[in-house]
Design an enzyme around this catalytic site. Structure first.
Site, short mmCIF file in Angstrom:
data_model
loop_
_atom_site.label_atom_id
_atom_site.label_comp_id
_atom_site.label_asym_id
_atom_site.label_seq_id
_atom_site.Cartn_x
_atom_site.Cartn_y
_atom_site.Cartn_z
NE ARG A 95 -3.89 -1.90 2.42
CZ ARG A 95 -3.84 -2.77 3.41
NH1 ARG A 95 -2.97 -2.65 4.38
NH2 ARG A 95 -4.69 -3.78 3.44
CG ASP A 152 7.15 -24.99 8.81
OD1 ASP A 152 8.26 -24.63 9.24
OD2 ASP A 152 6.29 -25.53 9.53
CG HIS A 153 11.25 -20.19 9.07
ND1 HIS A 153 10.19 -19.96 9.89
CD2 HIS A 153 12.34 -20.15 9.87
CE1 HIS A 153 10.62 -19.78 11.13
NE2 HIS A 153 11.93 -19.89 11.15
CG ASP A 183 4.39 -18.29 16.96
OD1 ASP A 183 4.14 -17.78 15.86
OD2 ASP A 183 5.47 -18.11 17.57
CG HIS A 209 8.01 -23.68 12.89
ND1 HIS A 209 7.85 -23.42 11.56
CD2 HIS A 209 7.97 -22.47 13.52
CE1 HIS A 209 7.72 -22.10 11.40
NE2 HIS A 209 7.78 -21.52 12.57
#
Ligand code: BG6
Length: 520
Positions: free
Chosen positions: A70, A208-209, A266, A271
């Protein structure tokens, strides 16, 4: 067409473990569009990752990077912002000339609202211009790194502006979706329903790092590229498994998000579940994305549901109080910015998982994750069974169980604990450790997860991305715990000191099984 190169980088020849490796696989020409381009993730991780892909010769010669958000920027103002972010956050240090000026020519910016189709027409024009001027071949990778609330409108507008999925002679379009994928089972299903109206599963790359971390990828190599582990990788030899993702940081500037999330959502749902699946899955029939993801899904499906009674017995939660990290005082969770002063959100979660299949029946998997713990440590520890019969060892010698630890971070490596004779005339036995460290072993520093993952998505390799069936199943597993924790506030919160080992209830969870957590 994907091409591969065999050039070797600096230091490769010097290390015998890396001799003869084809190091770089180069992606197709393409544009990568980052939605949420003025955000924190872009500055800290994504743009530095693109720059390092360039430095590592992993980007194709014909590439375009388009920021979309934006905020109003000209192309030049956006490039200047991105240069600052590379200077500050790149693992290879500040950007160097003349390479930066060349890289900057590939970077442009479109400002617009995520629900305004006209802005997506502008984006389309920018991409077509890149196709003409930079030779990006009509290929597009869209990266959603915005708040999840706008995922659906971006996908809708992409579709309306004719930027939806394609995989034909005019090029391909794929989409990377950042986590969280939903905030519970219902919202994840609703999001998936929207995504699948436009993109087929094969075009969707859910990040998913953790899966991009080198030692996580090595779990499969350890298991399936060696002959010695798989025969004992089962209930006959394994006593229990502990998976830990511990952090020293608190909620930092993300109190607003975290207070509605908590540790289970989280970290554990995504993870830690992915780590569990890689450790517990059956050997895949082939090394391709779907064969591996089929097995991950199957093992998640075999996890015993955690019903309401089991929530009380088999889970523990905590919230940090004030304390000290590395000798420095830090505030309690309820004193953090944007956190409710009477918050009941957990900053620590532990769950005992049982897998109902032939390989794992009765082997507990203990998962835990928390913030403001003593050390940053992510690891998987496989504890083997006790000796069936004690032959050696003087009175007083403890014959410890063998433990294989896959260290994910900060140390990256593998260590095996076993018993050995102490030199001397007596048969004293002590537990010792054999360690392998990736950095010293291979003489390289692992690339950050985002580099690997963006590169893979550009090449169309979805192995390290989470498929919808696994995401849905992981939500199904944690939902009863989330629901029960929501219904029953924990009156003991805050119940662990920052800098400690977590709440006493987590210790009780293991003590009930006659076990102890490994020290963080
Ligand atoms: C993110 C979580 O997914 O992972 C954060 O949202 C957490 O809360 C982070 O801090 C941990 O990642 P890493 O790579 O530092 O272990």
């Amino acid at each position: 067409m994907t091409t591969s190169a065999t050039q070797t980088g600096d230091g490769v020849a010097a290390n015998p473990l890396r001799k003869g490796l084809a190091v770089n696989r180069i992606a197709d020409p393409c544009n990568v569009v980052f939605f949420g381009a003025s955000g924190d993730l872009m500055k800290r991780m994504l743009l530095p990752a693109m720059w390092n892909l360039r430095l590592g010769d992993i980007l194709p010669a014909n590439y375009g990077i388009v920021g979309f958000s934006r905020s109003e920027f000209t192309d030049d103002a956006f490039r200047a912002l991105m240069k600052e972010s590379v200077d500050q956050f790149s693992r290879t240090g500040p950007a160097k000339e003349p390479l930066w000026s060349d890289f900057a020519k590939h970077v442009s910016y479109v400002s617009g609202d995520f629900d305004d189709v006209n802005c997506f027409h502008k984006l389309r024009e920018a991409l077509e211009k890149n196709d003409r001027e930079l030779g990006t071949g009509g290929n597009r990778l869209f990266y959603l790194s915005t708040p999840p609330s706008v995922f659906t409108s971006i996908i809708d507008q992409l579709d309306k502006a004719g930027l939806g999925p394609r995989d034909d002679k005019t090029g391909w379009s794929r989409i990377i979706i950042e986590k969280p994928f939903g905030t519970d089972l219902d919202s994840a299903r609703a999001l998936q329903a929207e995504v699948s109206k436009v993109f087929e599963e094969k075009h969707v790359y859910r990040i998913d790092h953790y899966l991009g971390k080198e030692p996580v990828q090595d779990i499969m190599a350890l298991r399936f590229a060696n002959v010695i582990f798989e025969p004992i990788w089962n209930r006959r030899y394994i006593d229990s498994v502990q998976i830990t993702a511990a952090e020293t940081v608190g909620v930092e500037r993300r109190g607003g998000y975290y207070d509605n999330a908590g540790a289970l959502r989280d970290m554990i749902q995504n993870h830690v579940m992915n780590l569990l699946a890689l450790v517990a899955m059956e050997p895949p029939v082939a090394a391709d994305a779907d064969s591996i993801r089929d097995e991950k899904f199957k093992v998640l499906r075999a996890i015993r549901p955690i019903d309401r009674t089991r929530v009380t017995l088999d889970t523990a939660r905590g919230q940090y109080d004030e304390g000290a990290i590395a000798g420095k005082p830090v505030p309690g969770y309820r004193q953090e910015p944007d956190v409710r002063p009477d918050s009941n959100t957990e900053t620590y979660a532990a769950v005992k998982i049982l897998i109902d299949n032939w390989r794992w029946a009765d082997v507990p998997f203990y998962l835990r994750s928390g913030k403001r713990l003593a050390h940053k440590t992510s690891e998987i520890a496989i504890r083997f069974k006790s000796l069936p019969h004690r032959l050696f060892g003087e009175a007083g010698d403890a014959l410890d169980n063998n433990v294989l630890v896959m260290k994910i971070q900060p140390e990256e490596g593998i260590s095996l604990r076993f018993n050995a004779k102490v030199p001397g005339p007596r048969m004293h036995i002590r537990s010792v450790s054999m360690d392998f460290n990736y950095g010293t072993g291979f003489g390289v520093v692992s690339a950050p997860a985002y580099e690997r993952l963006i590169g893979d998505a550009m090449r169309g390799d979805a192995t390290l991305f989470t498929r919808w069936d696994a995401v849905e199943t992981a939500w199904e597993i944690v939902m009863p715990v989330l629901d029960r924790w929501l219904d029953t506030p924990d009156e003991s919160f805050p119940n662990y000191s920052a800098g400690g080992q977590g709440p006493p209830s987590a210790d009780r969870l293991l003590a009930m099984d006659g076990r102890e957590w490994r020290r963080i």
